[in-house]
Structures are given as C-alpha cells and as structure tokens.
Write a protein that holds these residues in place. Structure first.
Motif, PDB file in Angstrom:
ATOM      1  N   ASP A 361       0.817  -1.212   0.000  1.00  0.00           N
ATOM      2  CA  ASP A 361       0.000   0.000   0.000  1.00  0.00           C
ATOM      3  C   ASP A 361       0.851   1.262   0.000  1.00  0.00           C
ATOM      4  O   ASP A 361       0.302   2.373  -0.105  1.00  0.00           O
ATOM      5  N   THR A 362       2.161   1.112   0.123  1.00  0.00           N
ATOM      6  CA  THR A 362       3.069   2.266   0.066  1.00  0.00           C
ATOM      7  C   THR A 362       4.274   1.920  -0.789  1.00  0.00           C
ATOM      8  O   THR A 362       4.654   0.747  -0.916  1.00  0.00           O
ATOM      9  N   ASP A 433       1.196   6.853  -7.768  1.00  0.00           N
ATOM     10  CA  ASP A 433       0.888   7.378  -6.435  1.00  0.00           C
ATOM     11  C   ASP A 433      -0.435   6.872  -5.854  1.00  0.00           C
ATOM     12  O   ASP A 433      -0.849   7.324  -4.780  1.00  0.00           O
ATOM     13  N   PRO A 435      -2.332   3.655  -4.357  1.00  0.00           N
ATOM     14  CA  PRO A 435      -2.194   2.258  -3.927  1.00  0.00           C
ATOM     15  C   PRO A 435      -3.405   1.426  -4.351  1.00  0.00           C
ATOM     16  O   PRO A 435      -4.472   1.985  -4.633  1.00  0.00           O
TER      17      PRO A 435
END
Length: 523
Positions: A361-362, A433, A435
């Motif tokens: 998720d990052t 950018d 997720p």
C-alpha cells in the motif's frame, strides 16, 4: 554409412519457416519432400511454437483484412479504428529500428511480399488468423483502436500456428524425421547435392538437389552467445526451443557460404525472472513475456530507471529492452505500477497463475519487500519514484491539454522547463501514487539472433563467400537469414519473413535432376 533414396527437396528444421518451405515445395511440384530436425517430436515447431503468432503485413485498413481473420464480422469492424499500414511505413520501420544498416533489397522483398505470404498462410495452410485485440489494441471512447502497425496474430498463438502447419504437412504428404541432426552437406561439382544426418545412431547420406536450411539461430548456445554477443549473455534465458544452437551456420560455412548481418545483436525482451533458464515452457510459451512496462516504470537493483519506457510503441522497443535488463546489476529488473494501470495489464502475461506479484500500500513498503528479492537500495527506489512523480506533475502543469491515450504516442512525459529526467519517459507518463502498488521481477529472455547467411533476395539461394553468387542447391529461410535485422526489429516481422517472402514474382527456379522445377514462397 547408409544411403537413402533420393528426395526432391530436403528442409532442415520443423518450425514455421521450414514448414512454409516444405509446403511450398509440395505445392509446386516436388513429389518427395523431407523435413529433418535434430529435436524430438515433443519439441517440434522450433521457435514459432513459442510466439504469439503475430504477422506484420501491409494492408489498407480493417476492411482489407476481413477475408483472412476469423474473429471479426463486418458489423464489428465498424467499431474498429485501424490506420492503413503502407509499404513505405513498413520499410521505414525496419530501416529506422536497424539504424539503416539492413539490406534494402531484403527489406523490400519482405515488405512487398508480406501480404501474399499472409494470404497464402490463411487460405492454403489454413492458419487461423485473428485481429490482435488482446495485444495491439486499446479501447478508447468505446472503440477498439489499433496501434504500432501490427494488427494480425494467430488464434492460440504459436501453438495454433504450428498445429495448422502440422495438419497441412500431413495432408500434403511431407515426411518428417525427428532426432536426426544434420552433420554435413554433400557437395558435388561445387553444388549441394544432399545432407549427411545421424539417424538411430548411424550416419546416413540423403541425396537431394535442393536443401533448404531453416534451423534457426544460435540463441540456445551459451558458448556462441558469449562469443558473438559478449560476456554476460550466458545468463540470458532461452525463450524458445533449446535446439537452436547454430550448428548449421558452421556446416554451411564449411561448404563455402557467406556469413553476414549483425552477429553482435539479437531479439531479446523482458522475460519472467522465474522462467526456466535454458528452454521455453511448452504450455505457457509466450506468457512469460512481460511487456507492460510502457504503462509503468522499470527499476534496476539500485532502484534506478534505465530505459525510456515510453520511447515508442511496445512492439518497437521490446526486442531491445531485454539487453538493457541483462546489462543491469544482477541482470534483472523490477517493473512497477500503481492501481491505475493494473487493470490494463495483459492477463495472459500478468495473471495470478503466471507471474509472482509483489504488492504494497506504500512505495516504501514495496521497496522493503523487493529488498528481500534483490533490490539493493530501498531508499534509492523511493527517491526514484518521488522524482518521477514530480517530473510528471511538472509536465502536466505546462501541458494541461495533453491527455493520456495508450493507443497513440500521447506526449505525456517527464520533461519540462522545470525538470528533465534521464532517461526520460517520453509517452504515457502517469504518476505512480495510487495504492496498491505492484511489482514483478523480470530478466532477459533471448528470442533469436540476427547474424546469419547471405542470400540472394530474388532466389533465396545462399551466397558463396568466394564468388558472391548462389551456391547451387542450397537455400535458406527464417532466422538463419542474415542482413535483415540490426540491433532491433519491428514486432511481427520475423514470422512474416519466415513464411518465405523474399522471392520476386512468388516463384524461383531450382535445377533439379537437370530440369527446372518451380518452387514458390521459398526463402
């Protein structure tokens, strides 16, 4: 040594090029045609079996192709946008990608006969051609828009192509002998008069007035890859048959054949890092290709970008990006996307059952996970993505009217008056950018080599090093032909060339038993 009965024509190699040559020989008067291949029956089909079946050809638009494709009705064609692909465009694509080093006569023969070859494959060999929606078109505003000049492929890819050939060969009565490597050419009065093979552990002389070499390049030989392509190429993964080891080049050279072309280059592409090393996989074949890089970015082990992922359409860049990956630290790379692009990736290449995917998720989390499988600089990767996003945003600020469109070179890039990345991403540049973020690891997959034998474009006769004229009785087709491709090539042109499109007027004459017998579509 055993001597067999005479054959009218002997073809060395059971792939697309060899099959096309054998069928042409039968179609045009040869009664006894034999194909020999050193592979076992389980590996029939050469590299053609492992392709997506794409054939590049001149055409005037979608209506021009409806007679040869099986997946489009005239009503469906009304919802397709397809620019004509002209003779001039095809020639220019081959020449510009090859640094204008390609033999102009070979290129002209390929292009001028491309449509005849595809028509013949469709109508005489019964190859099930389709429009390549899954590989060469995007849906834009409710319409299917084709791009990159390449529009036709084969149902079930290379498997479907070789299956059609096998059915046609059986119907035509072409004999095929497997597990029969060619050891030498039989010479008589400076002409080729047959081949020496090994069959069932014994040498056998096969007499024939016409021998057609269709045995592929040297890409499956680590030793020859290092010798000709350079150090490090022993690490490349073989995409196709493990039997293309260059044997017939030395055999032909011993008979006086001339070698030409770009022996230092090859077709190589982004390939699944986890794929087998020394041969393709007969079930997944081309699904190990990982061609989604124009929709994202590629990073090396240091977390750095190293190619312009948007330099050109995918089918003009994939054949050279494998080398770029091989030259990176460790010989691998990571392809990276955010959630905006995940749905656009081809399922046959990026399906859950085809490739190992890494999610986070990052970007920091993705970098950490990639650090466990080869990424050496997690901080560097995060900074690369940050700088890439900033460059994309700056370009959008200066060019607010630019719209993302995967079916055209849309000009969305990383270059602006404020920021210019090196390398740039020249088209299709969107921020990474949103997720979840996904990455797959890729390596270099080698497809075929570019160096080969010199041939006469009008007759496909192999040229003599000593005289520069054709060696009587010796011909060449497919990936063994040198002088056509240099450094890079336009996707789909290799299979079209393999169909045998060099001849002028679609026929050549071969002296057979002191008589002239016509063979068409031979390389």
């Amino acid at each position: 040594m055993t001597v067999s009965p005479h054959f009218d024509c002997i073809v060395v190699g059971s792939g697309h090029a060899g099959s096309s040559a054998a069928l042409s020989a039968k179609e045009n008067g040869c009664q006894k045609v034999l194909m020999v291949d050193k592979c076992s029956p389980q590996w029939l089909g050469g590299n053609g079996y492992f392709t997506a079946g794409a054939h590049r050809t001149v055409h005037t638009g979608v209506d021009d192709l409806l007679s040869i494709v099986q997946n489009v009705t005239p009503e469906q064609a009304k919802h397709i946008d397809m620019d004509p692909y002209t003779r001039e465009a095809f020639i220019e694509d081959v020449m510009r990608l090859g640094g204008r080093r390609s033999d102009p006569k070979l290129v002209a023969s390929l292009v001028d006969n491309s449509r005849n070859a595809v028509d013949w494959l469709a109508k005489e060999v019964q190859v099930p051609f389709i429009l390549s929606f899954h590989r060469q078109a995007y849906e834009v505003n409710g319409r299917q828009k084709f791009w990159g000049g390449l529009v036709t492929s084969v149902e079930d890819g290379g498997k479907g192509l070789i299956a059609a050939h096998q059915k046609a060969l059986a119907k035509a009565g072409v004999e095929i002998w497997f597990d029969c490597p060619v050891l030498d050419l039989i010479m008589q009065d400076n002409a080729v008069a047959g081949v020496v093979i090994r069959k069932d552990g014994h040498e056998m002389r096969l007499k024939s007035p016409a021998v057609i070499l269709a045995a592929g390049g040297f890409e499956a030989s680590p030793e020859l890859r290092v010798k000709h392509l350079g150090p490090g190429w022993e690490k490349a993964k073989v995409r196709g048959t493990p039997y293309n080891t260059g044997d017939c080049f030395s055999i032909a050279q011993a008979a006086g054949a001339k070698l030409v072309g770009d022996w230092a280059s090859c077709h190589s592409t982004a390939w699944d890092f986890h794929a087998p090393d020394n041969a393709g996989e007969r079930d997944l074949t081309n699904q190990y290709t990982k061609s989604g890089y124009p929709l994202g970015i590629m990073l090396n082990a240091n977390g750095e970008r190293f190619v312009d992922e948007g330099e050109d359409y995918r089918n003009y860049t994939y054949a050279k990006f494998g080398k770029a990956i091989l030259l990176q630290p460790g010989g691998f790379a990571f392809q990276v996307w955010d959630s905006k692009m995940l749905g656009a990736l081809r399922k046959e290449e990026y399906g859950d059952d085809v490739v190992v995917k890494v999610f986070s998720d990052t970007i920091e989390g993705l970098a950490h996970k990639l650090g466990t499988i080869g990424l050496q600089d997690e901080v560097g990767m995060v900074e690369t993505v940050r700088a890439f996003n900033e460059a994309v945003k700056q370009h959008r600020l200066e060019h607010p009217d630019c719209k993302w469109d995967p079916a055209v070179k849309d000009g969305l890039s990383t270059q602006s008056s404020h920021t210019s990345l090196s390398p740039a991403k020249s088209n299709w540049a969107l921020t990474i950018d949103e997720p979840p973020f996904m990455s797959v690891q890729v390596a270099c997959g080698i497809t075929f080599t570019f160096g080969g034998l010199a041939i006469d474009p009008d007759s496909a006769g192999v040229l003599s090093e000593a005289t520069g004229t054709p060696i009587p009785g010796l011909f060449c087709t497919g990936e063994m032909v040198g002088g056509l491709f240099y450094t890079n090539y336009p996707g789909g042109s290799g299979l079209t060339a393999g169909a045998g499109v060099w001849e002028k007027g679609r026929t050549i004459c071969i002296e057979m038993y002191h008589n002239l017998m016509l063979l068409s579509r031979l390389l």
